[in-house]
Design an enzyme around this catalytic site. Structure first.
Site, PDB file in Angstrom:
ATOM      1  N   HIS A 480       2.623   2.579  27.975  1.00  0.00           N
ATOM      2  CA  HIS A 480       1.685   3.299  27.105  1.00  0.00           C
ATOM      3  C   HIS A 480       0.445   3.735  27.897  1.00  0.00           C
ATOM      4  O   HIS A 480       0.036   4.899  27.849  1.00  0.00           O
ATOM      5  CB  HIS A 480       1.277   2.403  25.930  1.00  0.00           C
ATOM      6  N   GLU A 481      -0.148   2.779  28.623  1.00  0.00           N
ATOM      7  CA  GLU A 481      -1.376   3.108  29.367  1.00  0.00           C
ATOM      8  C   GLU A 481      -1.083   4.079  30.504  1.00  0.00           C
ATOM      9  O   GLU A 481      -1.896   4.951  30.813  1.00  0.00           O
ATOM     10  CB  GLU A 481      -2.052   1.838  29.892  1.00  0.00           C
ATOM     11  N   HIS A 484      -1.253   7.515  29.193  1.00  0.00           N
ATOM     12  CA  HIS A 484      -2.622   8.079  29.201  1.00  0.00           C
ATOM     13  C   HIS A 484      -2.978   8.556  30.610  1.00  0.00           C
ATOM     14  O   HIS A 484      -3.596   9.612  30.793  1.00  0.00           O
ATOM     15  CB  HIS A 484      -3.643   7.025  28.765  1.00  0.00           C
ATOM     16  N   HIS A 487      -1.339  11.851  31.358  1.00  0.00           N
ATOM     17  CA  HIS A 487      -2.063  12.889  30.593  1.00  0.00           C
ATOM     18  C   HIS A 487      -3.322  13.302  31.364  1.00  0.00           C
ATOM     19  O   HIS A 487      -3.638  14.491  31.498  1.00  0.00           O
ATOM     20  CB  HIS A 487      -2.438  12.301  29.219  1.00  0.00           C
ATOM     21  N   GLU A 509      -3.659   9.287  21.060  1.00  0.00           N
ATOM     22  CA  GLU A 509      -2.644   8.240  21.282  1.00  0.00           C
ATOM     23  C   GLU A 509      -1.212   8.784  21.231  1.00  0.00           C
ATOM     24  O   GLU A 509      -0.285   8.132  21.706  1.00  0.00           O
ATOM     25  CB  GLU A 509      -2.794   7.115  20.241  1.00  0.00           C
ATOM     26  N   TYR A 651      -4.392   5.552  15.466  1.00  0.00           N
ATOM     27  CA  TYR A 651      -3.249   4.854  16.066  1.00  0.00           C
ATOM     28  C   TYR A 651      -2.004   4.992  15.185  1.00  0.00           C
ATOM     29  O   TYR A 651      -0.890   5.054  15.679  1.00  0.00           O
ATOM     30  CB  TYR A 651      -3.567   3.367  16.270  1.00  0.00           C
TER      31      TYR A 651
END
Length: 716
Positions: A480-481, A484, A487, A509, A651
């Site tokens: 998930h991180e 980011h 991105h 998110e 979220y």
């Protein structure tokens, strides 16, 4: 990834050579430079002759250059081992925030921006990103009180904004520097995995803690204890103490919600939520409340059923189950996965050594998005450092650096720098997050400035006898991180203001949540896995010694274990999502007061705990007759002070978009590079440079739908 050769990037990485003194001087220099730019714009323009090129552009370019250093100045407080440097970073960030508030309330600048806006808002000669910048800038000044007549009310608004900045910085600093813990005997920690126990601080001989172990509230200690400790009294104590670990933040939180409400009312809004949500995808609090309320009514029956099953399990284990407590939940949830689904988290973790998991994840991103990640080590660090010293380009020896490139199909050009800071340290940010260190943008000469981005996490450290191993939920967190981070790396915008994850909060998110699906796809789990005994001959020996087995396990995760993981994706899912709803509904409750008096009289701790019981259906200490003031979870909830205020619903609402994108485009073939690149161009590259809904609609080819989200949750 392994075959990617080192080559020198066209842009050196940032330096991390600050002292407390140089950090504060840097902040002063940046602010003086910014003020000089703005003063020059004011001196050279009148409302009559003001244009985008003469007013907005110079200030936007100043923002671009400022961000190259300002993000680093504020970053030290989250990662530095030097307390004085962290303090200086906090002080510098406060100075920068104060300056930003002053600058965004300058009447002389607003008059020029207002004039440009009225003349040029529909100017076809402006490119779409510049037009968006003009609109956001103009709206920004109004939202900073410049629509309020000069005088006592505007002065009060400015004072509130400055105090809110102070509160936010102090609140997060208290969380980062929290040093709490509890001493337990080994018997009181019965069931906690050996690799966790071996890393705990031991009580010194001759002291009251001799023979005991100190458990901190950091994730690598806290979560395994809540999941595996068989001693209910220990779990109870750890749970309640963790909810009370930062009590100095209670007053700060209360002051923040009261001041936010007052500031919103000064601007003419009925409450803070209306003010905050106006510029997001949801647009109104009613949209958010309806979405959260609908989800709650859909999930509540499932939550009640899940608790009934967990109670049965508790009764089978203990002989009694009058209550199902908050400190029971992680333990019996884990036990259910083991007993009913043969999900052995510790056996699974053996297949996810941190380092090979990272390599596997980066390989997935390489295939999907046309990237190459080159690890920069040893002499190569010296080669790219402006000072010729490799240690100058990181803030800690543990930090890994990658130079990121496009592959041949994407033109082979440089993309940016990725940093991984993965293990806990004293004074370090305590959760898992992605921090932009330097954004990308287009310079005055038309050249591209490349970004640098960091993942800051808290996974257990390796030891001589065992590498750092990830539980499956930690694999999901890391992916998930990293989402980011990707991105942040691949975004291509003219202005740093819109770079990467600088999107509206109820969309930001979605790209990362969509990528989590790869962690639940059998082929990808297989490709990410590698048993730790294959990492080195030393680890192979250590494995044999610890497992008392002569037969080495398979190198990749066996299919039965993979199936067990996939089959448990939605076990107790209603309870998990009701917990997220508790956060979202609490956030809206404290930011949507009917009157200012109401928010002043609100007891945030009692509200937090009462809503928790009402929404999650799980008993807290109130079931033991302790009332609802037993803990202060809001004082440990950094999101609501750090930018997710009246936005935590994002979220959940962005899961609507992430599920829609995955099911519509990637579900059939998650490694479809053609679709991966299309996603990169249409969604990730755009950052916040255009309306996020437009990016989404263009990628999907239609309006987004909630169907996939509700189907995934089993509540369609």
């Amino acid at each position: 990834m392994a075959g990617a050769k080192f080559q020198k990037p066209p842009q050196a990485p940032p330096l991390f050579t600050h002292t407390p003194e140089s950090l504060l001087k840097a902040a002063d220099r940046l602010l003086a430079q910014s003020k000089a730019t703005t003063d020059k714009v004011v001196a050279a323009n009148t409302p009559e002759n003001a244009t985008f090129q003469s007013v907005i552009l110079p200030m936007a370019r100043d923002d671009n250059h400022l961000s190259l250093e300002s993000h680093i100045v504020g970053f030290y407080q989250a990662v530095s081992t030097d307390a004085k440097l962290r303090d200086a970073s906090t002080e510098a960030e406060k100075k920068m925030d104060d300056f930003s508030i002053e600058a965004s309330m300058r009447e002389d600048v607003f008059q020029l921006v207002d004039a440009v806006f009225k003349k040029q808002k529909n100017d076809e000669k402006l490119d779409p990103e510049s037009r968006r910048l003009l609109e956001k800038d103009h709206k920004g000044y109004i939202r900073m009180g410049l629509g309020v007549p000069a005088g006592p009310q505007r002065d009060r608004f400015k004072a509130i904004k400055k105090r809110l900045s102070e509160l936010s910085i102090t609140f997060q600093k208290n969380l980062n520097e929290e040093q709490g813990g509890l001493w337990f005997t080994p018997q009181e920690l019965d069931g906690v995995p050996e690799d966790v126990m071996s890393n705990l601080q031991k009580g010194e001989a001759g002291t009251e803690n001799e023979g005991k172990l100190r458990l901190t509230f950091k994730y690598p200690d806290l979560f395994p204890t809540q999941k595996y400790c068989k001693v209910v009294e220990t779990r109870h104590k750890v749970f309640v103490e963790n909810e009370n670990k930062c009590n100095e933040n209670i007053a700060l939180f209360k002051e923040a919600i009261v001041l936010r409400d007052e500031a919103a009312r000064i601007l003419g809004y009925p409450n803070h939520a209306t003010f905050r949500i106006e510029d997001k995808m949801a647009k109104t609090p009613k949209t958010v409340d309806d979405f959260l309320g609908d989800l709650k009514s859909r999930l509540a029956p499932g939550g009640v059923k899940e608790i009934a099953k967990l109670k049965e399990l508790k009764k089978a284990e203990t002989g009694k189950a009058d209550n199902y407590f908050l400190w029971d939940h992680r333990f019996y949830d884990t036990l259910m996965l083991e007993k009913d689904f043969q999900l052995d988290q510790n056996r699974i973790a053996e297949y996810f050594p941190l380092q090979t998991s990272i390599e596997g994840m980066l390989k997935i991103f390489e295939e999907l998005f046309g990237l190459l990640f080159v690890k920069v080590e040893g002499e190569d660090r010296k080669a790219i450092s402006e000072t010729g010293k490799g240690e100058d380009i990181t803030w800690h020896p543990d930090v890994q650096i990658f130079s990121v490139w496009n592959d041949e199909g994407e033109g082979s050009g440089f993309v940016g720098y990725l940093y991984l800071d993965l293990h806990p340290r004293d004074g370090k940010y305590g959760h898992a997050a992605n921090f932009n260190i330097q954004p990308g943008f287009i310079t005055e000469s038309g050249e591209r400035r490349y970004p640098a981005t960091a993942l800051v996490c808290n996974f257990s450290k390796p030891s001589a006898k065992r590498p750092s191993l990830l539980k499956h939920d930690e694999v999901v967190t890391l992916f998930h991180e990293l989402g980011h981070g990707i991105h942040d790396l691949v975004a291509k915008t003219i202005y740093s203001r819109f770079h990467g994850t600088n999107t509206v909060r109820d969309f930001v998110e979605a790209p990362s949540q969509m990528l989590e699906n790869w962690c639940w796809t059998p082929s990808q789990i297989k490709s990410l896995s590698k048993h730790w005994s294959y990492l080195s001959p030393e680890y192979a020996e250590a494995w044999k010694e610890s497992s008392k087995s002569t037969e080495q396990p398979p190198e990749s995760m066996p299919d039965d274990l993979i199936n067990n993981i996939v089959n448990t994706r939605h076990v107790n899912d209603a309870l998990f999502n009701l917990r997220q709803l508790h956060f979202g509904i609490f956030d809206m409750t404290v930011h949507e007061a009917a009157s200012h008096e109401e928010i002043k009289n609100l007891d945030a701790s009692e509200t937090y705990n009462r809503l928790r019981k009402e929404i999650s259906k799980i008993d807290g200490p109130e079931a033991l007759g302790e009332g609802f003031k037993w803990g202060h979870g809001q004082a440990t909830f950094g999101h609501l002070i750090g930018g997710y205020d009246a936005g935590y619903y994002g979220y959940l609402s962005s899961q609507v978009y992430s599920a829609d994108m995955f099911y519509s485009v990637f579900k059939k073939d998650p490694m479809n590079g053609k679709e991966g690149r299309r996603y990169r161009y249409l969604v990730l590259e755009k950052g916040g440079s255009r309306d996020e809904m437009e990016s989404l609609k263009e990628f999907l080819g239609r309006e987004p739908s909630t169907e996939a989200f509700y189907k995934e949750l089993g509540v369609a």
